[in-house]
Motif scaffolding. Structure first.
Motif, mmCIF file in Angstrom:
data_model
loop_
_atom_site.group_PDB
_atom_site.id
_atom_site.type_symbol
_atom_site.label_atom_id
_atom_site.label_comp_id
_atom_site.label_asym_id
_atom_site.label_seq_id
_atom_site.Cartn_x
_atom_site.Cartn_y
_atom_site.Cartn_z
ATOM 1 N N THR A 1 0.758 -1.257 0.083
ATOM 2 C CA THR A 1 0.011 -0.013 -0.094
ATOM 3 C C THR A 1 1.338 1.458 0.441
ATOM 4 O O THR A 1 -0.082 2.527 -0.259
ATOM 5 C CB THR A 1 -1.217 -0.097 1.088
ATOM 6 N N ASN B 1 2.663 1.881 -6.807
ATOM 7 C CA ASN B 1 1.058 2.303 -8.240
ATOM 8 C C ASN B 1 2.422 3.402 -9.158
ATOM 9 O O ASN B 1 1.506 4.263 -8.695
ATOM 10 C CB ASN B 1 -0.201 2.428 -7.565
ATOM 11 N N GLN C 1 3.062 5.164 -11.576
ATOM 12 C CA GLN C 1 2.886 6.123 -13.321
ATOM 13 C C GLN C 1 3.481 6.557 -14.111
ATOM 14 O O GLN C 1 3.705 5.777 -14.981
ATOM 15 C CB GLN C 1 2.447 7.386 -12.439
ATOM 16 N N PRO D 1 5.165 8.739 -8.346
ATOM 17 C CA PRO D 1 3.517 8.014 -8.219
ATOM 18 C C PRO D 1 2.322 8.701 -8.671
ATOM 19 O O PRO D 1 2.504 9.806 -8.998
ATOM 20 C CB PRO D 1 3.405 7.538 -6.136
ATOM 21 N N SER D 2 1.583 8.435 -9.030
ATOM 22 C CA SER D 2 0.513 9.665 -9.312
ATOM 23 C C SER D 2 0.144 9.997 -7.793
ATOM 24 O O SER D 2 0.271 10.027 -7.307
ATOM 25 C CB SER D 2 -1.144 8.187 -9.494
ATOM 26 N N GLU E 1 -2.146 8.693 -5.074
ATOM 27 C CA GLU E 1 -0.830 8.256 -4.165
ATOM 28 C C GLU E 1 -0.357 9.051 -3.142
ATOM 29 O O GLU E 1 -0.464 9.028 -1.997
ATOM 30 C CB GLU E 1 0.148 6.868 -4.726
#
Length: 53
Positions: A18, A23, A25, A36-37, A40
């Motif tokens: 997590t 995640n 990007q 990260p996006s 996030e």
């Protein structure tokens, strides 16, 4: 006869599933630094603000 020591499997200290960098990007061109996006980054900021000591 000598016995071999028993190796205990250690549990990971942190769960990185997590994490904000989980995640990704995109990656920076030369350094391959994960970006990260935006969602996030916001989630990570909220988590830090809620869990301050």
């Amino acid at each position: 006869m000598t016995k071999k020591p028993i190796k205990l499997k250690k549990l990971p200290i942190e769960n990185h599933k997590t994490a904000s960098w989980a995640n990704i990007q995109k990656l920076k061109d030369e350094s391959n630094v994960p970006i990260p996006s935006e969602n996030e980054v916001i989630n990570a900021k909220e988590w830090v603000e809620e869990n301050q000591k």
